[in-house]
Design a protein around this motif. Sequence first.
Motif, PDB file in Angstrom:
ATOM      1  N   LEU A 155       1.193  -1.083   0.064  1.00 51.26           N
ATOM      2  CA  LEU A 155      -0.383  -0.029  -0.176  1.00 51.26           C
ATOM      3  C   LEU A 155       0.761   1.744  -0.266  1.00 51.26           C
ATOM      4  N   ASN A 156       2.133   1.016   0.316  1.00 56.34           N
ATOM      5  CA  ASN A 156       2.902   2.505   1.169  1.00 56.34           C
ATOM      6  C   ASN A 156       3.542   2.493  -0.520  1.00 56.34           C
ATOM      7  N   ALA A 157       3.862   1.605  -1.650  1.00 52.76           N
ATOM      8  CA  ALA A 157       4.458   1.791  -2.726  1.00 52.76           C
ATOM      9  C   ALA A 157       3.489   2.480  -3.739  1.00 52.76           C
ATOM     10  N   LEU A 158       2.175   1.541  -2.972  1.00 49.44           N
ATOM     11  CA  LEU A 158       1.622   2.051  -4.042  1.00 49.44           C
ATOM     12  C   LEU A 158       0.961   3.819  -4.058  1.00 49.44           C
ATOM     13  N   VAL A 159       0.826   3.990  -2.603  1.00 50.96           N
ATOM     14  CA  VAL A 159       0.631   5.335  -2.537  1.00 50.96           C
ATOM     15  C   VAL A 159       1.552   6.169  -3.467  1.00 50.96           C
ATOM     16  N   LEU A 160       2.793   5.789  -3.179  1.00 47.97           N
ATOM     17  CA  LEU A 160       4.177   6.460  -3.474  1.00 47.97           C
ATOM     18  C   LEU A 160       4.487   6.749  -5.090  1.00 47.97           C
ATOM     19  N   ILE A 165       2.611  10.769 -11.391  1.00 53.38           N
ATOM     20  CA  ILE A 165       0.811  10.814 -12.232  1.00 53.38           C
ATOM     21  C   ILE A 165       1.499  12.196 -11.971  1.00 53.38           C
ATOM     22  N   PRO A 166       1.296  13.065 -13.260  1.00 56.36           N
ATOM     23  CA  PRO A 166       0.861  14.326 -13.448  1.00 56.36           C
ATOM     24  C   PRO A 166      -0.657  14.448 -12.895  1.00 56.36           C
ATOM     25  N   ALA A 167      -1.372  15.808 -12.684  1.00 61.78           N
ATOM     26  CA  ALA A 167      -2.232  16.058 -11.967  1.00 61.78           C
ATOM     27  C   ALA A 167      -2.972  16.052 -12.761  1.00 61.78           C
ATOM     28  N   VAL A 168      -2.360  16.850 -14.480  1.00 60.70           N
ATOM     29  CA  VAL A 168      -3.189  16.995 -15.780  1.00 60.70           C
ATOM     30  C   VAL A 168      -3.972  15.431 -16.685  1.00 60.70           C
ATOM     31  N   VAL A 169      -3.584  14.900 -15.926  1.00 59.58           N
ATOM     32  CA  VAL A 169      -3.506  13.193 -16.874  1.00 59.58           C
ATOM     33  C   VAL A 169      -4.903  12.648 -15.460  1.00 59.58           C
ATOM     34  N   LEU A 170      -5.088  13.044 -15.133  1.00 66.13           N
ATOM     35  CA  LEU A 170      -6.339  12.728 -14.828  1.00 66.13           C
ATOM     36  C   LEU A 170      -7.758  13.182 -14.310  1.00 66.13           C
ATOM     37  N   LEU A 171      -7.472  14.355 -14.987  1.00 68.01           N
ATOM     38  CA  LEU A 171      -8.530  15.718 -14.959  1.00 68.01           C
ATOM     39  C   LEU A 171      -9.892  14.634 -15.649  1.00 68.01           C
ATOM     40  N   VAL A 172      -9.662  14.123 -17.172  1.00 68.52           N
ATOM     41  CA  VAL A 172     -10.526  13.266 -18.120  1.00 68.52           C
ATOM     42  C   VAL A 172     -10.957  12.010 -16.759  1.00 68.52           C
ATOM     43  N   PRO A 173      -9.836  11.793 -16.028  1.00 72.64           N
ATOM     44  CA  PRO A 173     -10.983   9.797 -14.829  1.00 72.64           C
ATOM     45  C   PRO A 173     -11.642  10.863 -14.411  1.00 72.64           C
ATOM     46  N   LEU A 174     -11.184  11.626 -13.344  1.00 67.36           N
ATOM     47  CA  LEU A 174     -11.416  12.125 -12.373  1.00 67.36           C
ATOM     48  C   LEU A 174     -13.400  12.551 -12.721  1.00 67.36           C
ATOM     49  N   TYR A 175     -13.174  13.137 -14.087  1.00 62.84           N
ATOM     50  CA  TYR A 175     -14.145  13.978 -14.086  1.00 62.84           C
ATOM     51  C   TYR A 175     -15.056  12.939 -14.695  1.00 62.84           C
TER      52      TYR A 175
END
Length: 327
Positions: A155-160, A165-175
């Motif tokens: 879990l620690n490795a996954l959180v790290l 991951i750049p925040a802009v890459v997550l915009l579409v999946p999060l939206y």
Amino acid sequence: MTTAQGTAPATTADSITLRARLLRLTGRRKDATDDQADRSILSDHDRRRRGVRVSMTGVHLFLFVGLVVAGLGPLLWLAKAAVTPTQDTLSQPFALWPNGIDWANLEHAWNDIHIDQYFLNTIWVAAGSWFFQVLVATTAGYALSVLRPKYAPILNALVLATLFIPAVVLLVPLYLTVLHPPVIGVSLLNTYWAVWLPAAANAFNILLVKRFFDSLPREVFEAALTDGAGPFRVFWSIVLPMSKPILGVVSVFAVIAAWKDFLWPLLVLPDPAVQPLSVRLPAVQSQTELDVFLAALAISTLIPVVLFIVFQRLFLRGAGLGGAVKG
């Protein structure tokens, strides 16, 4: 009787020897402390010289003024421009109210731009983001640092890994996730949940809290478990009271990040009635006078400045755990 009489002198000699060792150790520590106190660029003899003292005072004064100008200069200018007419700000931007103070700018900013409504929206956004970030960071850090299950390193490795991951890459999946939630099936757009829940999953805060929990004394946890306290009682009554410094740091980070966030609230809060100041102020800039707009900006910076003043000691002072463990 003979054994008791023969043991007493030995005990006295051992006591004298132990006291001598303690005195020598104390003297060495005192000498080391004095040496560390004397270690600096300038010695006490140099500081007594008039020329050195004057030059050092000048350097300190120059650094102090420079830090004040660089740190407080923009805020002070914004506070001045908030009550200055537009023509004075454009013609003489650094003059102190050449034609008087215009307090009506604050009133117009509060009523005409509806700063009160957007200010309340911003407080709701910041308060919810703060609550969920602190909740997730403390519970996740407690599980990874104190409870330590077998899969904690994974879990620690996954959180790290999420930090890379750049925040802009997550915009579409999060939206898309906010638009069509997988469990409830109801869109979260134009609700504050769309801002609060993504903000809660902050890997940096989780790792920051975990590192702080790693430094807490394990003897306290073991003593609480021995007395019959469960994991929740240890978390609520022991870990959280000992973690005030890191809670203050995470709180300031969470509130300031939510207060200045622009892109994500713009995407998930398209209704102007629920938008925060960071989204509404750029939208009304072209329709507002400069002096009123600067007054609105000054009002919007009030809460972050107050929060920093309140929580600044938590950045500097230690955890205060000196008396937590005796012996």
